[in-house]
Design a protein around this motif. Structure first.
Motif, short mmCIF file in Angstrom:
data_model
loop_
_atom_site.label_atom_id
_atom_site.label_comp_id
_atom_site.label_asym_id
_atom_site.label_seq_id
_atom_site.Cartn_x
_atom_site.Cartn_y
_atom_site.Cartn_z
N LEU A 1 0.25 -1.36 -8.25
CA LEU A 1 0.83 -1.29 -9.59
C LEU A 1 -0.11 -0.60 -10.56
CD1 LEU A 1 2.46 -4.83 -9.82
CD2 LEU A 1 3.68 -2.65 -9.67
N GLN A 2 -1.40 -0.82 -10.39
CA GLN A 2 -2.40 -0.23 -11.26
C GLN A 2 -2.37 1.30 -11.24
OE1 GLN A 2 -6.42 -1.78 -10.64
NE2 GLN A 2 -7.30 0.14 -11.35
N THR A 3 -1.88 1.88 -10.15
CA THR A 3 -1.83 3.34 -10.02
C THR A 3 -0.60 3.93 -10.69
OG1 THR A 3 -0.60 3.34 -7.92
CG2 THR A 3 -3.01 3.17 -7.80
N GLY A 4 0.23 3.09 -11.29
CA GLY A 4 1.49 3.54 -11.87
C GLY A 4 1.34 4.26 -13.20
N LEU B 1 6.29 4.02 -16.98
CA LEU B 1 7.42 3.24 -16.48
C LEU B 1 6.93 1.97 -15.80
CD1 LEU B 1 10.38 2.73 -15.68
CD2 LEU B 1 10.00 4.21 -13.68
N THR B 2 5.93 2.12 -14.95
CA THR B 2 5.35 0.96 -14.25
C THR B 2 4.86 -0.07 -15.25
OG1 THR B 2 4.48 2.62 -12.70
CG2 THR B 2 3.79 0.33 -12.37
N ALA B 3 4.10 0.39 -16.24
CA ALA B 3 3.54 -0.51 -17.24
C ALA B 3 4.64 -1.21 -18.05
CB ALA B 3 2.60 0.25 -18.17
N HIS C 1 0.81 -1.21 0.00
CA HIS C 1 0.00 0.00 0.00
C HIS C 1 0.85 1.27 0.00
CE1 HIS C 1 -3.69 2.32 0.82
NE2 HIS C 1 -2.92 3.07 1.59
N TYR C 2 1.98 1.24 0.69
CA TYR C 2 2.76 2.46 0.88
C TYR C 2 4.01 2.58 0.00
CZ TYR C 2 -0.21 3.79 4.76
OH TYR C 2 -1.30 4.16 5.51
N LEU C 3 4.39 1.52 -0.70
CA LEU C 3 5.50 1.67 -1.65
C LEU C 3 5.03 2.54 -2.82
CD1 LEU C 3 7.10 -1.90 -1.66
CD2 LEU C 3 8.12 0.22 -0.79
N ASP C 4 5.98 3.07 -3.56
CA ASP C 4 5.70 4.04 -4.62
C ASP C 4 5.67 3.37 -5.98
OD1 ASP C 4 5.54 6.19 -6.33
OD2 ASP C 4 7.09 7.36 -5.32
N ALA C 5 4.49 3.34 -6.61
CA ALA C 5 4.34 2.69 -7.92
C ALA C 5 4.90 3.52 -9.06
CB ALA C 5 2.87 2.40 -8.19
N LEU C 6 5.50 4.67 -8.74
CA LEU C 6 6.13 5.50 -9.76
C LEU C 6 7.66 5.46 -9.67
CD1 LEU C 6 3.86 8.69 -9.47
CD2 LEU C 6 3.52 6.67 -10.90
N LEU C 7 8.15 4.77 -8.66
CA LEU C 7 9.59 4.70 -8.41
C LEU C 7 10.10 3.34 -8.87
CD1 LEU C 7 12.01 6.18 -7.02
CD2 LEU C 7 11.37 4.95 -4.92
N LYS C 8 11.07 3.33 -9.76
CA LYS C 8 11.53 2.08 -10.39
C LYS C 8 11.90 1.02 -9.37
CE LYS C 8 14.68 0.19 -13.84
NZ LYS C 8 15.73 0.48 -14.86
N ILE D 1 -0.90 4.69 -20.85
CA ILE D 1 -0.04 3.53 -21.14
C ILE D 1 -0.44 2.80 -22.42
CG2 ILE D 1 0.25 3.20 -18.64
CD1 ILE D 1 -1.21 0.38 -19.25
N PHE D 2 -1.58 3.18 -23.01
CA PHE D 2 -2.09 2.42 -24.15
C PHE D 2 -1.10 2.27 -25.30
CE2 PHE D 2 -5.10 1.52 -27.67
CZ PHE D 2 -5.75 0.44 -27.11
N PRO D 3 -0.35 3.33 -25.66
CA PRO D 3 0.60 3.18 -26.76
C PRO D 3 1.65 2.09 -26.54
CG PRO D 3 0.22 5.49 -26.33
CD PRO D 3 -0.45 4.73 -25.22
N ILE D 4 2.10 1.90 -25.29
CA ILE D 4 3.13 0.87 -25.09
C ILE D 4 2.52 -0.53 -25.06
CG2 ILE D 4 4.68 2.48 -23.93
CD1 ILE D 4 4.13 0.96 -21.33
N LEU D 5 1.21 -0.62 -24.82
CA LEU D 5 0.54 -1.91 -24.97
C LEU D 5 0.52 -2.27 -26.46
CD1 LEU D 5 -2.56 -1.66 -22.59
CD2 LEU D 5 -0.29 -2.58 -22.09
N LEU D 6 0.20 -1.31 -27.29
CA LEU D 6 0.17 -1.55 -28.74
C LEU D 6 1.54 -1.93 -29.28
CD1 LEU D 6 -2.12 1.39 -29.93
CD2 LEU D 6 -2.74 -1.03 -29.76
N GLU D 7 2.60 -1.38 -28.68
CA GLU D 7 3.96 -1.70 -29.14
C GLU D 7 4.28 -3.18 -29.01
OE1 GLU D 7 6.68 0.78 -27.04
OE2 GLU D 7 5.98 2.64 -27.99
N VAL D 8 3.67 -3.85 -28.05
CA VAL D 8 3.92 -5.29 -27.87
C VAL D 8 3.48 -6.06 -29.10
CG1 VAL D 8 3.41 -7.32 -26.44
CG2 VAL D 8 3.66 -5.08 -25.36
N LEU D 9 2.48 -5.57 -29.80
CA LEU D 9 1.98 -6.24 -31.00
C LEU D 9 3.02 -6.25 -32.11
CD1 LEU D 9 -1.68 -4.84 -31.18
CD2 LEU D 9 -0.87 -6.95 -30.08
#
Length: 232
Positions: A80-83, A86-88, A47-54, A134-142
């Motif tokens: 993770l969902q709040t990231g 970078l998170t994605a 809950h308290y770790l930072d989902a924006l910090l690598k 994050i949608f563009p990097i999902l498409l990149e997987v294709l």
């Protein structure tokens, strides 16, 4: 039978009121607690770790790979969902690798859901719920040659586009169409693609779906289901 508080705590459950007691704890403590033997401490850390910090994202993902307690797994995934992008990007590397709930062969029947089915792969499930940035990097997987990752990312792409119609553009749909040429000998990817197309209501989509709706088996059923969803 209703779970007791002891049972819930063994699974890592902690309510919001209890969580507030730990909001002043130092970050260094949370870094240690994410690997603690106590699932409650792991849930607090998630809950308290930072989902924006690598460094924190890596800690969360590494723990998710081995986490057995239900509510701690949920806490990690919801963080993770709040990231961000970078998170994605770090989550994408784990598509199809965590858990055993993914489809590896065609199912015997089409989904009975009247909306877009929730992705079975845990990483795909939460990628699909993230911010649309994050949608563009999902498409990149294709554009890769990793059929396993493509299989799972199609679920995330379709889920996000279905519930965020602004993403269902012709340009994005074109990315999905390429799957049917590149993987025509991979029934599982074709099936995933047919499901994904239900989020992209265009004439070309309709033509592809109609083509498979004339075939047999589960691909026919999935194409018909997607056509029905697209026409709603």
């Amino acid at each position: 039978m209703k779970s007791t508080q002891i049972d819930l705590k063994k699974r890592g459950y902690i309510d919001d009121k209890e969580l507030q007691n730990y909001q002043e704890m130092p970050h260094t403590t949370m870094v240690l607690w994410i690997n603690d033997l106590d699932p409650i401490k792991r849930s607090i850390a998630a809950h308290y770790l930072d989902a924006l910090l690598k460094e924190d994202i890596i800690l969360l993902i590494d723990q998710l790979k081995k986490e057995k307690c239900l509510y701690t797994r949920i806490a990690i995934c919801e963080k993770l969902q709040t990231g961000n992008v970078l998170t994605a990007s770090l989550m994408i590397k784990e598509l199809g690798k965590i858990g055993r709930n993914q489809y590896h062969v065609l199912p015997k029947r089409s989904s009975a859901k009247k909306s877009y089915p929730l992705p079975r792969d845990i990483i795909a499930r939460y990628l699909g719920k993230m911010d649309t940035v994050i949608f563009p990097i999902l498409l990149e997987v294709l554009d890769t040659n990793d059929a396993s990752q493509i299989s799972e990312v199609l679920d995330a792409i379709g889920f996000m586009a279905f519930y965020q119609p602004s993403l269902a553009t012709k340009e994005n749909a074109e990315k999905i169409y390429t799957i049917f040429d590149r993987y025509q000998d991979n029934p599982l990817l074709i099936w995933k693609g047919l499901t994904c197309l239900s989020a992209f209501p265009f004439q070309e989509t309709k033509l592809i779906l109609q083509g498979y709706a004339c075939q047999s088996g589960v691909l026919r059923l999935e194409a018909q289901r997607s056509l029905h969803l697209m026409m709603k």
